[in-house]
Write an enzyme that holds these catalytic residues in place. Structure first.
Site, short mmCIF file in Angstrom:
data_model
loop_
_atom_site.label_atom_id
_atom_site.label_comp_id
_atom_site.label_asym_id
_atom_site.label_seq_id
_atom_site.Cartn_x
_atom_site.Cartn_y
_atom_site.Cartn_z
N LYS A 70 -13.13 -72.47 26.46
CA LYS A 70 -13.66 -71.58 25.42
C LYS A 70 -12.88 -71.85 24.13
O LYS A 70 -11.65 -71.88 24.14
CB LYS A 70 -13.52 -70.12 25.83
N SER B 153 -11.90 -63.34 20.92
CA SER B 153 -11.32 -62.19 20.24
C SER B 153 -11.38 -60.98 21.17
O SER B 153 -12.26 -60.88 22.01
CB SER B 153 -12.05 -61.91 18.92
N ASP C 45 -22.24 -58.84 25.20
CA ASP C 45 -22.34 -57.95 26.36
C ASP C 45 -23.61 -58.16 27.19
O ASP C 45 -24.09 -57.24 27.85
CB ASP C 45 -22.24 -56.48 25.94
N ASN D 29 -29.67 -62.39 33.78
CA ASN D 29 -28.62 -61.57 34.36
C ASN D 29 -29.09 -60.11 34.45
O ASN D 29 -29.96 -59.69 33.70
CB ASN D 29 -27.35 -61.66 33.48
N ARG D 30 -28.51 -59.37 35.37
CA ARG D 30 -28.81 -57.93 35.56
C ARG D 30 -30.28 -57.68 35.86
O ARG D 30 -30.86 -56.69 35.42
CB ARG D 30 -28.37 -57.13 34.34
#
Length: 242
Positions: free
Chosen positions: A52, A56, A27, A199-200
């Protein structure tokens, strides 16, 4: 005309013909970043693709199990490939791939990963391979009672594909530790790390802390920050590819 006819051809001269995208954890946003990477390469006229090994937590849509990560990249980057071409193993339950594989009776085989990636290289000039979870994620971990038990971790997938790494991280509290550990683990296993993508950026609201975290990650790893993305960015924000 495909420029990557096989595994060995995906690393020619001094420049790679692909990157493996991993992250400091689950995440962190590596699928989001990977989609923008593929899109940027394609926007610049380079036939980039996606691969990939194992996913899952598939999504059930209209009675069909969809590999959400691959489907997201496919639509953002406008890829022509089918799900079967993009992902080798798709598991329903949102748990570590090794557990999902054990429960569903469909364990990852490196031979299939190798062949599917070779096929991706034949279809595209440049291939971004996305990892599962963080770099130590167990992909296959057979019970001891198995006839010939195997243990496969994400690092084994990376070695099989023979691509340099891009590490996706955030600049939030704790990111220095997570990023440096990821990079050093990769190096300890003989992997080449090309650089870091943040990121972010700015999401915490504490820019002083985030900027210092980024500087520390650079200093402690000796790596460059290749891109810095704000939450929900629609472009990689770089003028040249790396």
């Amino acid at each position: 005309m495909p420029a990557c006819a096989g595994m060995t051809d995906c690393m020619t001269n001094s420049k790679p013909k692909g990157y493996f995208v991993t992250a400091t954890g689950t995440d962190v946003g590596k699928t989001f970043v990977t989609a923008l990477l593929v899109k940027k390469w394609r926007d610049l006229g380079i036939d980039a693709g996606y691969y990939k090994a194992a996913l899952s937590g598939a999504e059930l849509r209209d009675g069909k199990w969809i590999a959400g990560d691959a489907d997201y990249v496919k639509h953002v980057a406008n890829l022509p490939d089918s799900q079967e071409q993009l992902v080798s193993y798709v598991y329903k339950e949102a748990v570590s791939p090794h557990l999902a594989a054990r429960k569903e009776g469909n364990p990852v085989e490196l031979s299939k990963v190798r062949e599917d990636f070779k096929a991706a290289c034949a279809r595209h000039k440049f291939v971004f391979a996305e990892g599962s979870g963080g770099i130590i994620c167990p992909i296959r971990y057979d019970n001891k009672e198995s006839a010939a038990p195997q243990k496969i971790f994400l690092v084994d997938i990376i070695k099989t594909l023979n691509l340099p790494l891009l590490v996706v991280t955030t600049a939030a509290l704790g990111s220095i530790n997570a990023c440096v550990l990821t990079v050093e683990y990769a190096r300890a296993h003989g992997l080449e790390v090309r650089g870091i993508i943040v990121n972010r950026y700015g999401m915490s609201g504490n820019f002083e802390m985030e900027d210092d975290n980024i500087k520390m990650m650079q200093d402690l790893t000796g790596l460059s920050i290749l891109a810095k993305l704000s939450e929900g960015a629609n472009d990689l924000g770089v003028s040249e590819i790396f």
